[in-house]
Design a protein around this motif. Structure first.
Motif, PDB file in Angstrom:
ATOM      1  N   PRO A 126      -7.341  15.571  -4.173  1.00 35.46           N
ATOM      2  CA  PRO A 126      -7.230  14.427  -3.263  1.00 35.46           C
ATOM      3  C   PRO A 126      -6.479  14.786  -1.983  1.00 35.46           C
ATOM      4  N   GLU A 127      -6.995  14.310  -0.871  1.00 36.02           N
ATOM      5  CA  GLU A 127      -6.334  14.512   0.413  1.00 36.02           C
ATOM      6  C   GLU A 127      -5.090  13.623   0.489  1.00 36.02           C
ATOM      7  N   GLY A 128      -4.154  13.983   1.361  1.00 33.29           N
ATOM      8  CA  GLY A 128      -2.970  13.156   1.549  1.00 33.29           C
ATOM      9  C   GLY A 128      -1.716  13.976   1.376  1.00 33.29           C
ATOM     10  N   GLN A 129      -1.027  13.749   0.259  1.00 41.44           N
ATOM     11  CA  GLN A 129       0.232  14.454   0.028  1.00 41.44           C
ATOM     12  C   GLN A 129       0.021  15.923  -0.324  1.00 41.44           C
ATOM     13  N   LEU A 130      -1.124  16.252  -0.897  1.00 37.56           N
ATOM     14  CA  LEU A 130      -1.388  17.633  -1.275  1.00 37.56           C
ATOM     15  C   LEU A 130      -1.920  18.441  -0.098  1.00 37.56           C
TER      16      LEU A 130
END
Length: 203
Positions: free
Chosen positions: A109-113
């Motif tokens: 998943p995109e975002g924090q990672l």
């Protein structure tokens, strides 16, 4: 002799050199008949899932891989090669894989990672496997990938790794194994895994 499938995807020489360092004879092979004749087969790979499946189809390797697996010869998928063992990938829509293992290939998943997942990370054993003989639990290996496998059968998972979520980093059943990390780039413990695979090969 271990056949390393050359279908235009992956750093084949580093895999071949890794096997050579542990005393296992491995050749890079483009001829489907030579792959089928080999006592063991490795499917490496980097890049896009769809391109890889198209290249395997054009090279006549899909049917050969199915027959090698059915013949219960040792088979190892590395990085993209592991992902190709599964039913489908969500990369660029849904692309059909080899269907040797049930399950799906998903994107982190995109975002924090930070994607791709790149660098050293631990592999925690979920079950015993001859592939991991002599490899301590929680050992670190080198990863470079944006997608991970999600097996439909939890019994397929040999090790799990955490990167924002837990994912299967080594899978296997009977004669077929898949590794998400790069054993050929993972120092002595990665080479030990290649050596263990070599021990499964019947001359």
């Amino acid at each position: 002799m271990i056949a390393i499938i050359d279908y235009g995807m992956g750093n084949l020489r580093s895999v071949q050199k890794g096997f050579a360092r542990v005393g296992c004879e491995a050749s890079i092979v483009q001829d489907p008949a030579a792959v089928e004749a080999a006592p063991a087969v490795v499917l490496p790979g980097v890049g896009a899932f769809g391109d890889a499946m198209e290249n395997l189809k054009k090279s006549g390797m899909i049917e050969v891989i199915q027959r090698v697996v059915a013949a219960r010869k040792p088979f190892l998928g590395i990085c993209l090669g592991q992902q190709l063992l599964f039913d489908v990938s969500e990369e660029f829509g849904n692309t059909q894989g080899l269907g040797i293992f049930p399950g799906k290939v998903r994107r982190f998943p995109e975002g924090q990672l930070k994607v791709p997942h790149m660098g050293w990370n631990q592999a925690v054993k979920q079950k015993a496997s001859p592939l991991l003989e002599g490899v301590p639990d929680g050992s670190a290996f080198y990863f470079v990938h944006s997608y991970y496998v999600e097996p439909a059968d939890p019994e397929l998972t040999i090790t799990r790794t955490e990167y924002g979520l837990p994912f299967a980093s080594v899978v296997g059943r009977d004669n077929v194994f898949g590794i998400q990390f790069h054993p050929e780039k993972s120092s002595n413990l990665g080479l030990r895994i290649l050596q263990n695979f070599g021990k499964l090969v019947k001359s």
